[in-house]
Scaffold this motif. Sequence first.
Motif, PDB file in Angstrom:
ATOM      1  N   THR A  70      55.607  29.288  42.836  1.00 18.73           N
ATOM      2  CA  THR A  70      55.696  28.313  41.733  1.00 18.73           C
ATOM      3  C   THR A  70      54.233  28.407  41.129  1.00 18.73           C
ATOM      4  OG1 THR A  70      56.861  26.638  43.066  1.00 18.73           O
ATOM      5  CG2 THR A  70      55.702  25.741  41.368  1.00 18.73           C
ATOM      6  N   LEU A  71      53.096  28.516  41.729  1.00 20.41           N
ATOM      7  CA  LEU A  71      51.800  28.647  41.196  1.00 20.41           C
ATOM      8  C   LEU A  71      51.772  29.939  40.447  1.00 20.41           C
ATOM      9  CD1 LEU A  71      49.587  27.786  44.059  1.00 20.41           C
ATOM     10  CD2 LEU A  71      50.190  26.317  41.875  1.00 20.41           C
ATOM     11  N   THR A  72      52.406  30.908  40.730  1.00 21.72           N
ATOM     12  CA  THR A  72      52.322  32.403  39.906  1.00 21.72           C
ATOM     13  C   THR A  72      53.261  32.031  38.787  1.00 21.72           C
ATOM     14  OG1 THR A  72      52.173  33.642  41.962  1.00 21.72           O
ATOM     15  CG2 THR A  72      53.014  34.667  40.078  1.00 21.72           C
ATOM     16  N   GLY A  73      54.476  31.386  38.827  1.00 20.65           N
ATOM     17  CA  GLY A  73      55.075  31.174  37.711  1.00 20.65           C
ATOM     18  C   GLY A  73      54.651  30.353  36.424  1.00 20.65           C
ATOM     19  N   ALA A 131      62.382  25.875  34.958  1.00 27.90           N
ATOM     20  CA  ALA A 131      62.148  24.915  33.950  1.00 27.90           C
ATOM     21  C   ALA A 131      60.648  24.178  34.197  1.00 27.90           C
ATOM     22  CB  ALA A 131      63.034  23.714  34.421  1.00 27.90           C
ATOM     23  N   VAL A 132      60.189  24.150  35.385  1.00 31.94           N
ATOM     24  CA  VAL A 132      58.651  23.751  35.682  1.00 31.94           C
ATOM     25  C   VAL A 132      57.769  24.696  34.973  1.00 31.94           C
ATOM     26  CG1 VAL A 132      56.924  23.459  37.473  1.00 31.94           C
ATOM     27  CG2 VAL A 132      59.148  22.649  37.659  1.00 31.94           C
ATOM     28  N   CYS A 133      57.995  26.014  34.944  1.00 24.22           N
ATOM     29  CA  CYS A 133      57.031  27.012  34.516  1.00 24.22           C
ATOM     30  C   CYS A 133      57.131  26.936  33.058  1.00 24.22           C
ATOM     31  CB  CYS A 133      57.516  28.482  34.951  1.00 24.22           C
ATOM     32  SG  CYS A 133      57.520  28.567  36.592  1.00 24.22           S
ATOM     33  N   THR A 134      58.358  26.734  32.405  1.00 21.96           N
ATOM     34  CA  THR A 134      58.480  26.789  30.824  1.00 21.96           C
ATOM     35  C   THR A 134      57.758  25.285  30.344  1.00 21.96           C
ATOM     36  OG1 THR A 134      60.458  27.753  31.009  1.00 21.96           O
ATOM     37  CG2 THR A 134      59.981  26.685  29.042  1.00 21.96           C
ATOM     38  N   CYS A 135      57.878  24.223  31.255  1.00 19.56           N
ATOM     39  CA  CYS A 135      57.204  22.894  30.977  1.00 19.56           C
ATOM     40  C   CYS A 135      55.664  22.985  30.834  1.00 19.56           C
ATOM     41  CB  CYS A 135      57.617  22.048  31.865  1.00 19.56           C
ATOM     42  SG  CYS A 135      59.082  21.268  31.720  1.00 19.56           S
ATOM     43  N   ALA A 136      55.162  24.044  31.704  1.00 25.26           N
ATOM     44  CA  ALA A 136      53.731  24.438  31.774  1.00 25.26           C
ATOM     45  C   ALA A 136      53.380  25.005  30.585  1.00 25.26           C
ATOM     46  CB  ALA A 136      53.191  24.928  33.109  1.00 25.26           C
TER      47      ALA A 136
END
Length: 491
Positions: free
Chosen positions: A258-261, A399-404
Motif C-alpha cells: 500500500t505504501l509503495t503504491g 483506487a487508494v493509490c489513484t486517489c493519492a
Amino acid sequence: MGLFFNFSVALFSALGSFLFGYDSGVIGSVVSKEFDLFQAFFHSPGDNITGAIVSTFAGGCFFGAAAAGSLATRVGRKRTIQIGALVAVLGCSLQTGARNVSYLIVGRMIAGLAIGCLSMVVPLYQSEISPPAMRGFLTGLTQFMISMGFLVANWVGYGCQFIRTDAQWRVPLGVQIFPAALLFLGMFVLPFSPRWLVEQGRHDEALAVVQLLHGDKKNKEFIDLEFAEMLEQIQYEKDNFSTKFSDLWSTKPMLRRTLTGIGIQVCTQFTGINVSSYFQPTLYAALGLSGSKVLMITGINGALGAVLTLVFIYFILDRVGRKPPLIFGAVGMSISLAVEAAINAKWGGVNSTNHAAQTAGVAFIVLFGSLFFTVSFGPISWVYQSEIFPMRIRATGTAVCTCANWACNVLISQVSPIGMSRLQYRFYILFVVTNIANGVVVFFFFPETKGKSLEEMDVVFGDQVIPHALETKKMHNVGAEDDEKARESDA
C-alpha cells in the motif's frame, strides 16, 4: 487471436487515458491569455479562479477514483470503464455549453469524476489482461494514450486560438465528447477481465478469455499453467482471506504494498509534471515568448512526448524493469529544473529578448517532460500500482493509490498559479528538491517487479502462501504439500 488481439484490447480501453490526457492538456490552452475570447467571456478570471477551474477537475477525479474501487469489484473492470465513459460524456457536454464560471466548474467536476474512475480502472484492466512478459508495454499504453491526449489537445488548442467566436474555446472542450462515446460503445465487444471472471466463479468464461488474449498454436502449455496459477491463487485468496479495506495494512507485506503504491503516485505528482502539463504556456511566457508560437511549441513538445513514450514502453520497460528508469528520470528531472531555474533567474521575464536563453529554456522544459518524465514516472506509475496488489484487494488498493495521485494533483494545480506568480523562478527549485527525494525513495524502498505474473507478486513482497504453476510447471499446487506429507506418513 493472441498478441494482436491482446494489444488491440489494451489500446482501445486506453481511450479512457486519452480522455485523461486531452482534458488535462486542453485546459492549459483554454485558460491561457492566447484564448482571448475565453478571457472575455469569463471576465478575465484571476489566479484563484483559474486555479479553481483547473483543480476542480482534479478534485472530481479524486472522488471518481475512490468510487471506482468498489464498482470495479462489484460490476467488473469492463462495466466500470463504460460507466466512466458515460459520465465523461455528460461532464464534457456541460463544459462545452458553459454560460458562466460556475457552470464550467460543475462540468469539470463531473468530467473529473469520470476521468478519476477511468484513470484507476483502465490500467487495472490492462494489467489483468496482460501476459507477464508484456505487462509493462500493455499497461504502459495508459501513459502513451495520455500523451496522445495531450498531443491532440495541444494542436486543437493551437488551431482554435485563431477562431474569432466563442467556438474558440467551446470546440476544444467539446472534442472530448466523441472519444468518450466511442469508448462506451466499443467496450461492449471487449472481453471482461479473466481474473475478475475467476473471482466471480465464471471459470469457463475466464479460460476462454485467456485463450483469446494470449493463445496461439505454440504456447498451449503456458496458457494452461497461467490459467491454473490464476485459478488456484485467486480461489485460495477467496477461501482463506478477507476483502476488508483494513487488509491494505493488516500485515507488513500488505502495508508495504500500500505504501509503495501510494508512494509511486505521490512521487509522480511531485516531479512537477502537472505544472508543466496544465500551465505550459505560462512557463513559456515567463521566458518572454508570446502569441501563437507558445501553443505551437506546446504542440511539438506533446508530439515528442508521445513518440518517446511508445519507444520506452515497447523497447525498454519490460527489459530493464521498473526501478532503474525511475531513478534515471528523477535525476534527469532534477537537473533539468535546476537549469530552468537558473535560466529564468538570469534571463527570464515577460520582456526578455534573449533568444539564446529562450531557446535553452524551452529545451529544458521539453527535456523535463518529454524525455525524463516520459521514460520514468509517466508510464511506470500506472504499471506499478496496478500490478502489486493481490486479486482480493487489487481494485481497492489501486483506487487508494489513484486517489493519492489526484489529492496531490489538486494541491499542486491549485497553488501553482499563485506559486509561479509570486515565486517566479524559485518555484522550480521546490521540484528540484522533490525529484531528488523521489530518487532516494525509489532506490531504498521500491522493489523490482519485472517479469512476475500478478499472482507471483507475493514472492516480491514476502507473503507467498502457495506454489505457483508457472514456477513449478505443475497445474495443481494447492494441497500438494499436504498430499506429499500424507504419502510420506503412509510409507
